[in-house]
Design an enzyme around this catalytic site. Structure first.
Site, PDB file in Angstrom:
ATOM      1  N   ASP A  39      37.430 -58.816  16.125  1.00  0.00           N
ATOM      2  CA  ASP A  39      36.087 -59.055  15.574  1.00  0.00           C
ATOM      3  C   ASP A  39      35.453 -57.787  15.005  1.00  0.00           C
ATOM      4  O   ASP A  39      34.361 -57.859  14.441  1.00  0.00           O
ATOM      5  CB  ASP A  39      35.121 -59.542  16.672  1.00  0.00           C
ATOM      6  CG  ASP A  39      35.475 -60.911  17.202  1.00  0.00           C
ATOM      7  OD1 ASP A  39      36.415 -61.518  16.693  1.00  0.00           O
ATOM      8  OD2 ASP A  39      34.781 -61.347  18.140  1.00  0.00           O
ATOM      9  N   LYS A  49      26.832 -61.337  16.770  1.00  0.00           N
ATOM     10  CA  LYS A  49      27.165 -62.431  15.824  1.00  0.00           C
ATOM     11  C   LYS A  49      27.242 -63.750  16.556  1.00  0.00           C
ATOM     12  O   LYS A  49      27.410 -63.795  17.782  1.00  0.00           O
ATOM     13  CB  LYS A  49      28.488 -62.160  15.111  1.00  0.00           C
ATOM     14  CG  LYS A  49      29.729 -61.992  16.012  1.00  0.00           C
ATOM     15  CD  LYS A  49      30.386 -63.257  16.479  1.00  0.00           C
ATOM     16  CE  LYS A  49      31.620 -63.014  17.335  1.00  0.00           C
ATOM     17  NZ  LYS A  49      32.049 -64.179  18.132  1.00  0.00           N
TER      18      LYS A  49
HETATM   19  O1  C5P Z   1      41.444 -58.673  19.451  1.00  0.00           O
HETATM   20  P1  C5P Z   1      40.802 -58.704  20.783  1.00  0.00           P
HETATM   21  O2  C5P Z   1      41.166 -57.527  21.639  1.00  0.00           O
HETATM   22  O3  C5P Z   1      39.337 -58.946  20.739  1.00  0.00           O
HETATM   23  O4  C5P Z   1      41.403 -59.982  21.512  1.00  0.00           O
HETATM   24  C1  C5P Z   1      41.347 -60.166  22.916  1.00  0.00           C
HETATM   25  C2  C5P Z   1      42.390 -61.195  23.327  1.00  0.00           C
HETATM   26  O5  C5P Z   1      42.030 -62.489  22.828  1.00  0.00           O
HETATM   27  C3  C5P Z   1      43.780 -60.947  22.784  1.00  0.00           C
HETATM   28  O6  C5P Z   1      44.515 -60.110  23.639  1.00  0.00           O
HETATM   29  C4  C5P Z   1      44.369 -62.353  22.728  1.00  0.00           C
HETATM   30  O7  C5P Z   1      44.786 -62.762  24.018  1.00  0.00           O
HETATM   31  C5  C5P Z   1      43.183 -63.193  22.372  1.00  0.00           C
HETATM   32  N1  C5P Z   1      43.065 -63.437  20.911  1.00  0.00           N
HETATM   33  C6  C5P Z   1      43.945 -64.311  20.293  1.00  0.00           C
HETATM   34  N2  C5P Z   1      43.809 -64.546  18.942  1.00  0.00           N
HETATM   35  C7  C5P Z   1      42.808 -63.976  18.223  1.00  0.00           C
HETATM   36  C8  C5P Z   1      41.900 -63.095  18.844  1.00  0.00           C
HETATM   37  C9  C5P Z   1      42.057 -62.847  20.198  1.00  0.00           C
HETATM   38  O8  C5P Z   1      44.846 -64.862  20.930  1.00  0.00           O
HETATM   39  N3  C5P Z   1      42.683 -64.273  16.932  1.00  0.00           N
END
Ligand code: C5P
Length: 294
Positions: free
Chosen positions: A147, A14
């Site tokens: 995501d 994406k």
């Molecule tokens: O959800 P995901 O594991 O992809 O996110 C990785 C990191 O990115 C999270 O641990 C956080 O530090 C940050 N993040 C965030 N806010 C979001 C998505 C991700 O702070 N909406």
């Protein structure tokens, strides 16, 4: 009977059309709003029945244990659905990772869809209704990563809020928005850590354009003025390679250029394919990885 064959699907990446970081939450995540748009650049995931769960990957640098989002998703689905069966998962990795293109998230989502077919197939005794299976997949997906839920949906684009897991189709009344212009996605040879990028960004206060109508307008002149990725300023500043890729797309005549997610990928939307082709040649000459098309 459960499926006994090897099942294969593409896992598309994406780009983000605009990304607003709204506030830091108590759980450490950030509330955001963005439009995810699926692109043609894809990995390929396959699954086949096996007694236990295991994974292979075409890229020897990637983990194949639960540190891989595909395995994490598979383990979480086994738990959520009470499945005892295993599976052999194979990932053909083509989309660069650490690039803001959601490759790992898409791989995990597609693994969930394939395993649901393998483990929870419709003609099994005690089958779950499709809607219930999909709701379970959505829960598991949101636990694996912010995501991941987008890639479960059969939508070219979606407006996302919350951590990125709450989705609405764009312009639902016409079946959704879809970008219809030559697109060049380039990845310079540098990885950007998403948590680091969130750590550096200053959440914006109230004032912001209506992202849904701005994207759906498909008015690239307006996009250039108003469609903003809030990671851009800090990431372009901290990573000169990303800034240089961004500037190259501008110089090659792209009518809109933006960072995807927190980078390092940047993309250009072009008015015509001649300029897009020339930008691709230039990007490859610089050693960037390149993806084309929506
Ligand atoms: O959800 P995901 O594991 O992809 O996110 C990785 C990191 O990115 C999270 O641990 C956080 O530090 C940050 N993040 C965030 N806010 C979001 C998505 C991700 O702070 N909406």
């Amino acid at each position: 009977m459960a499926n006994s064959e090897r099942l294969t699907r593409r896992a598309p990446a994406k780009i983000n059309l605009g990304l607003h970081v709204l506030r830091k939450r108590d759980d450490g995540y950030h509330d955001i709003e963005t439009v995810f748009h699926r692109i043609g650049w894809s990995d390929v995931v396959s699954v086949e029945p096996a007694d236990r769960l295991s994974m292979t990957c075409s890229d020897p640098d990637l983990p194949t244990d639960e540190a891989n989002l595909c395995m994490q998703a598979a383990l979480d689905l086994q738990d959520a659905a009470g499945v005892m069966a295993g599976a052999q998962i194979h990932l053909e990795k083509r989309v660069p990772y650490g690039a803001g293109l959601g490759g790992g998230s898409s791989d995990a989502a597609i693994t969930l869809l394939l395993l649901a077919d393998l483990w929870l197939s419709a003609d099994d005794a005690g089958e779950l209704p499709r809607a219930e299976v999909h709701a379970m997949l959505r829960d598991v997906a949101a636990g694996v990563g912010s995501d991941v839920p987008f890639f479960l949906e059969d939508l070219p684009a979606a407006y996302a809020t919350g951590r990125g897991e709450i989705l609405e189709p764009l312009r639902a009344e016409v079946g959704g928005f879809e970008l219809d212009a030559p697109l060049v996605v380039v990845v310079p040879p540098v990885e950007v850590s998403t948590p680091d990028a969130y750590g550096r960004v200053t959440p914006r206060e109230n004032e912001r354009p209506d992202l849904r109508s701005l994207v759906a307008s498909a008015d690239v002149t307006r996009w250039r003025r108003e469609l903003v990725n809030d990671f851009s300023a800090t990431v372009l500043d901290a990573y000169p390679e990303v800034a240089s890729a961004h500037d190259m797309l501008v110089e090659m005549g792209a009518s809109y250029v933006s960072l995807s997610g927190s980078g390092s990928a940047v993309y250009g939307v072009f008015d015509d394919s001649t300029n897009a082709d020339a930008a691709e040649v230039q990007a490859r000459a610089r050693g960037y990885e390149v993806g084309r098309g929506v």
